[in-house]
Design a protein around this motif. Structure first.
Motif, PDB file in Angstrom:
ATOM      1  N   UNK B  31       0.864  -1.191   0.000  1.00 41.25           N
ATOM      2  CA  UNK B  31       0.000   0.000   0.000  1.00 41.25           C
ATOM      3  C   UNK B  31       0.902   1.243   0.000  1.00 41.25           C
ATOM      4  N   UNK B  32       0.280   2.412   0.183  1.00 43.20           N
ATOM      5  CA  UNK B  32       1.066   3.643   0.041  1.00 43.20           C
ATOM      6  C   UNK B  32       1.974   3.870   1.257  1.00 43.20           C
ATOM      7  N   UNK B  33       1.806   3.062   2.317  1.00 41.95           N
ATOM      8  CA  UNK B  33       2.735   3.103   3.451  1.00 41.95           C
ATOM      9  C   UNK B  33       3.825   2.048   3.267  1.00 41.95           C
ATOM     10  N   UNK B  34       3.872   1.474   2.081  1.00 41.52           N
ATOM     11  CA  UNK B  34       4.849   0.437   1.688  1.00 41.52           C
ATOM     12  C   UNK B  34       4.748  -0.809   2.574  1.00 41.52           C
ATOM     13  N   UNK B  35       3.520  -1.093   3.036  1.00 46.00           N
ATOM     14  CA  UNK B  35       3.268  -2.326   3.781  1.00 46.00           C
ATOM     15  C   UNK B  35       2.784  -3.405   2.814  1.00 46.00           C
ATOM     16  N   UNK B  36       3.247  -4.669   2.995  1.00 39.58           N
ATOM     17  CA  UNK B  36       2.835  -5.723   2.061  1.00 39.58           C
ATOM     18  C   UNK B  36       1.324  -5.954   2.104  1.00 39.58           C
ATOM     19  N   UNK B  37       0.708  -6.103   0.940  1.00 38.80           N
ATOM     20  CA  UNK B  37      -0.716  -6.465   0.861  1.00 38.80           C
ATOM     21  C   UNK B  37      -0.843  -7.601  -0.150  1.00 38.80           C
ATOM     22  N   UNK B  38      -1.249  -8.777   0.315  1.00 44.33           N
ATOM     23  CA  UNK B  38      -1.408  -9.916  -0.589  1.00 44.33           C
ATOM     24  C   UNK B  38      -0.078 -10.611  -0.848  1.00 44.33           C
ATOM     25  N   UNK B  39      -0.081 -11.533  -1.776  1.00 43.44           N
ATOM     26  CA  UNK B  39       1.080 -12.383  -2.026  1.00 43.44           C
ATOM     27  C   UNK B  39       1.987 -11.847  -3.138  1.00 43.44           C
ATOM     28  N   UNK B  40       3.272 -12.134  -3.080  1.00 41.15           N
ATOM     29  CA  UNK B  40       4.163 -11.752  -4.192  1.00 41.15           C
ATOM     30  C   UNK B  40       3.738 -12.476  -5.474  1.00 41.15           C
ATOM     31  N   UNK B  41       4.082 -11.865  -6.595  1.00 38.36           N
ATOM     32  CA  UNK B  41       3.824 -12.478  -7.904  1.00 38.36           C
ATOM     33  C   UNK B  41       5.036 -12.172  -8.784  1.00 38.36           C
ATOM     34  N   UNK B  42       4.972 -12.609 -10.043  1.00 33.58           N
ATOM     35  CA  UNK B  42       6.122 -12.450 -10.939  1.00 33.58           C
ATOM     36  C   UNK B  42       5.758 -11.456 -12.039  1.00 33.58           C
ATOM     37  N   UNK B  43       6.569 -10.423 -12.194  1.00 27.55           N
ATOM     38  CA  UNK B  43       6.315  -9.422 -13.233  1.00 27.55           C
ATOM     39  C   UNK B  43       7.557  -9.283 -14.112  1.00 27.55           C
ATOM     40  N   UNK B  44       7.304  -8.984 -15.374  1.00 26.67           N
ATOM     41  CA  UNK B  44       8.422  -8.711 -16.282  1.00 26.67           C
ATOM     42  C   UNK B  44       8.844  -7.251 -16.071  1.00 26.67           C
ATOM     43  N   UNK B  45      10.144  -7.013 -16.042  1.00 23.64           N
ATOM     44  CA  UNK B  45      10.640  -5.640 -15.887  1.00 23.64           C
ATOM     45  C   UNK B  45      10.684  -4.955 -17.246  1.00 23.64           C
ATOM     46  N   UNK B  46      10.159  -3.699 -17.317  1.00 24.09           N
ATOM     47  CA  UNK B  46      10.238  -2.971 -18.598  1.00 24.09           C
ATOM     48  C   UNK B  46      10.863  -1.588 -18.400  1.00 24.09           C
ATOM     49  N   UNK B  47      11.314  -1.281 -17.149  1.00 18.70           N
ATOM     50  CA  UNK B  47      11.865   0.074 -16.914  1.00 18.70           C
ATOM     51  C   UNK B  47      13.192   0.028 -16.147  1.00 18.70           C
ATOM     52  N   UNK B  48      13.785  -1.136 -16.022  1.00 21.78           N
ATOM     53  CA  UNK B  48      15.076  -1.226 -15.328  1.00 21.78           C
ATOM     54  C   UNK B  48      14.928  -1.104 -13.815  1.00 21.78           C
ATOM     55  N   UNK B  49      13.880  -1.709 -13.256  1.00 21.41           N
ATOM     56  CA  UNK B  49      13.656  -1.615 -11.804  1.00 21.41           C
ATOM     57  C   UNK B  49      14.630  -2.529 -11.066  1.00 21.41           C
ATOM     58  N   UNK B  50      15.090  -2.053  -9.903  1.00 21.67           N
ATOM     59  CA  UNK B  50      16.017  -2.864  -9.095  1.00 21.67           C
ATOM     60  C   UNK B  50      15.332  -3.372  -7.829  1.00 21.67           C
ATOM     61  N   UNK B  51      16.012  -4.282  -7.147  1.00 23.68           N
ATOM     62  CA  UNK B  51      15.479  -4.843  -5.909  1.00 23.68           C
ATOM     63  C   UNK B  51      15.288  -3.711  -4.892  1.00 23.68           C
ATOM     64  N   UNK B  52      14.158  -3.697  -4.220  1.00 21.31           N
ATOM     65  CA  UNK B  52      13.878  -2.702  -3.188  1.00 21.31           C
ATOM     66  C   UNK B  52      13.192  -1.451  -3.715  1.00 21.31           C
ATOM     67  N   UNK B  53      13.081  -1.319  -5.053  1.00 19.87           N
ATOM     68  CA  UNK B  53      12.473  -0.092  -5.602  1.00 19.87           C
ATOM     69  C   UNK B  53      10.954  -0.124  -5.496  1.00 19.87           C
ATOM     70  N   UNK B  54      10.376   1.061  -5.274  1.00 19.42           N
ATOM     71  CA  UNK B  54       8.923   1.274  -5.173  1.00 19.42           C
ATOM     72  C   UNK B  54       8.437   1.508  -6.599  1.00 19.42           C
ATOM     73  N   UNK B  55       7.551   0.626  -7.073  1.00 21.55           N
ATOM     74  CA  UNK B  55       7.223   0.634  -8.508  1.00 21.55           C
ATOM     75  C   UNK B  55       5.706   0.626  -8.743  1.00 21.55           C
TER      76      UNK B  55
END
Lengths: 96, 96, 96, 96, 96
Positions: B31-55
């Motif tokens: 959410x907007x407080x950067x708290x996890x909501x729901x389960x992780x999933x797999x996304x293709x990167x199209x903008x050069x996002x790195x680990x830990x980035x807010x996307x």
């Protein structure tokens, strides 16, 4: 289409090309009593909606249609500003 | 579009052709407080996002548009890196 | 794309033409700790996944793309077999 | 397709072009006992449904098909007025 | 594709043109133990499914493909009748 209130804006310099030039609005889904339901998400504005306005939004292909960007990565868009509404609240009285 | 934080990467040698050459990022909706909501999933990167980035991520046809792979089996893609945002948190004070 | 474990197979003699010739796998969505989340569903195999394998699946048009059957009634497909992954589990420590 | 009861109308002067000329109905999803399930949403009417009527609705591309507006931002439409139905309520007796 | 049991039929004289001529089945989603999960919905029959049968259904474009009515307002269809299945129920024993 669902109802929401625009609660803010998002800044993202590195973003998919199709999002460039579109206003990214932080959007809070609400019920008809304007109470928050679920988490905020990001929608592209297509009707000049402002912060605090009660709006209608669409998702999926409908949102790309609204933004006139069929090849973009848009999957949610504000598509109307709600002036008013009427509800028959008595319809479920026998169910309470 | 919804918000998430990139939390890792996935390795899958045997995969659908359209996924070959795309970086598979393990993505945690937040959410907007950067708290996890729901389960992780797999996304293709199209903008050069790195680990830990807010996307920002999109799903469905929007994600294949972002990856420029309309005939692939991609159904989620990272489409923006969030620099900042502003929220009018007072809008629902009367509802609390 | 989401993660799952293949848990079985389905036999359906009377089925929509587009499903004929496709292996119908009973698929249990799981989280990254391989714990079941939600109910099993049926996915078409497109990568030779076996029972017990940790896989990636796609839904909607993406699944028909993976099966190369755009006109079929497929709406879920296994699109990758997960060899390994890494996760930064410390990213939300301050949120706990 | 899912079931709902029409509970009101929405007025939105500033709206996406494709919505102009379509009646915007406030629609409450209901179960087969006509009890509310989930939140109301906005659907375009395509069959002349009135307030209080028990209806069927479709979402996504199906809704634009019903409204014959494939390029619009419609993502939900009323597509049938339910005259009657029959249910075999005994089918799950052994599960209770 | 997901599993369900056909529990009844729906009659709707006033309905979107694309639904005319299609059998409208009241469909109860079930898990693999044939227990109800969630609410019944309406699906078009494409394989001659009868009341009480254990079936597979698809949603979205897949359902219009199954009914061979790409321009209709169909968004759910029965696409297979399940004869049998096998499940490896031991796969999650270590998770219990």
């Amino acid at each position: 289409m669902k109802t929401a209130i625009v609660i803010g804006t998002i800044v993202a310099t590195r973003k998919e090309e199709g999002l460039v030039g579109s206003k990214l609005l932080l959007t809070q889904p609400v019920n008809m009593s304007k109470e928050p339901i679920g988490e905020p998400f990001i929608a592209v504005d297509t009707v000049g909606a402002g912060i605090g306005e009660f709006v209608m939004y669409s998702t999926g292909t409908a949102s790309r249609n609204a933004a006139n960007k069929p090849k973009s990565s848009i999957d949610a868009a504000i598509v109307g500003i709600i002036d008013g509404y009427d509800i028959r609240t008595d319809l479920f009285d026998d169910k309470k």
